[in-house]
Design an enzyme around this catalytic site. Sequence first.
Site, mmCIF file in Angstrom:
data_model
loop_
_atom_site.group_PDB
_atom_site.id
_atom_site.type_symbol
_atom_site.label_atom_id
_atom_site.label_comp_id
_atom_site.label_asym_id
_atom_site.label_seq_id
_atom_site.Cartn_x
_atom_site.Cartn_y
_atom_site.Cartn_z
ATOM 1 N N ASN A 90 3.440 -9.985 5.612
ATOM 2 C CA ASN A 90 2.413 -9.339 4.817
ATOM 3 C C ASN A 90 2.909 -8.096 4.071
ATOM 4 O O ASN A 90 2.251 -7.630 3.150
ATOM 5 C CB ASN A 90 1.245 -8.950 5.740
ATOM 6 C CG ASN A 90 0.176 -8.165 5.037
ATOM 7 O OD1 ASN A 90 -0.535 -8.681 4.178
ATOM 8 N ND2 ASN A 90 0.054 -6.889 5.376
ATOM 9 N N TYR A 156 5.055 -7.438 -10.776
ATOM 10 C CA TYR A 156 4.308 -7.856 -9.587
ATOM 11 C C TYR A 156 4.028 -9.351 -9.636
ATOM 12 O O TYR A 156 4.238 -10.065 -8.643
ATOM 13 C CB TYR A 156 3.012 -7.073 -9.488
ATOM 14 C CG TYR A 156 2.198 -7.406 -8.260
ATOM 15 C CD1 TYR A 156 2.663 -7.070 -6.986
ATOM 16 C CD2 TYR A 156 0.968 -8.046 -8.362
ATOM 17 C CE1 TYR A 156 1.916 -7.371 -5.841
ATOM 18 C CE2 TYR A 156 0.221 -8.347 -7.234
ATOM 19 C CZ TYR A 156 0.707 -8.014 -5.975
ATOM 20 O OH TYR A 156 -0.027 -8.316 -4.865
ATOM 21 N N LYS A 160 5.406 -12.128 -6.887
ATOM 22 C CA LYS A 160 4.464 -12.925 -6.101
ATOM 23 C C LYS A 160 4.602 -14.412 -6.413
ATOM 24 O O LYS A 160 4.401 -15.265 -5.535
ATOM 25 C CB LYS A 160 3.033 -12.438 -6.323
ATOM 26 C CG LYS A 160 2.770 -11.112 -5.625
ATOM 27 C CD LYS A 160 3.049 -11.224 -4.127
ATOM 28 C CE LYS A 160 2.944 -9.944 -3.368
ATOM 29 N NZ LYS A 160 3.193 -10.092 -1.923
ATOM 30 N N THR A 191 -9.719 -1.834 -0.311
ATOM 31 C CA THR A 191 -8.778 -0.879 0.247
ATOM 32 C C THR A 191 -9.306 0.519 -0.034
ATOM 33 O O THR A 191 -10.290 0.695 -0.762
ATOM 34 C CB THR A 191 -7.390 -1.018 -0.393
ATOM 35 O OG1 THR A 191 -7.504 -0.714 -1.809
ATOM 36 C CG2 THR A 191 -6.817 -2.420 -0.206
#
Length: 249
Positions: A90, A156, A160, A191
């Site tokens: 993770n 990013y 991913k 978050t």
Amino acid sequence: MTQQFAGKTALVTGGGTGIGRASALALASRGAVVTVAGRTETTLKETVRLIDAAGGTARYVIADVTDEAQVELAVEAAAEDGRLDLALNNAGYDGEYQLTTEYSTAMLNRMLDINVRGMLWSMKYELRKMIGQGSGAIVNMASGAGLVGVPGFTGYTATKAADIAMTRSSALEAAPHGIRINAVAPGLVETELIAALDPDHREALSSAHPLGRIARPEEIADAVVWLLSDNASFITGVALPVDGGYSVP
């Protein structure tokens, strides 16, 4: 709650906060002995405290996934009793908004170190344990951003997408050994950063998901638990979107 993971050991990288913490709690509540790994001792200790308070069993190990030797030690710590049954990789880094024409070399390198190399090192040592015992299940934390384009997050999305590709390739390698490897591809998740946004910005992010809201970490953890469980015993090599419809074409 069913003790479907009773007698099993689990490793969760990035286990100190967010999805990692929620997943560690969910695995422990179902009987797994959970080792949480990460760089920040205070957050890891809090995850262990929460698991202990709920009647589960957990321990923590300090490990930076960009350091291959530390990853190996984290796997050894999780397999202290000789087995590693479950793993959630993770640990990740999403960086910040930057157009491709302005993209920072330092930020891209950081993403490659954590999101790509860190995940590869994690699978490398987890699989060595699991192949030796002839069983195991791994979930890699990808992102809905690895399935679609996201302006301002080129690095990013690339890392991913790489996570998903590594998941598929490793799943094919691991299948003959009785090991399953899958990925979860979340949309935006609640978050502290998201909670601190102004209402208009938050509403815009929520409306980008057809279900009209942002996910709770526990909702992503539910998908992780399912993929690691025998309920998903004939599933390997998939990237499961848990994104409220965000990645639907």
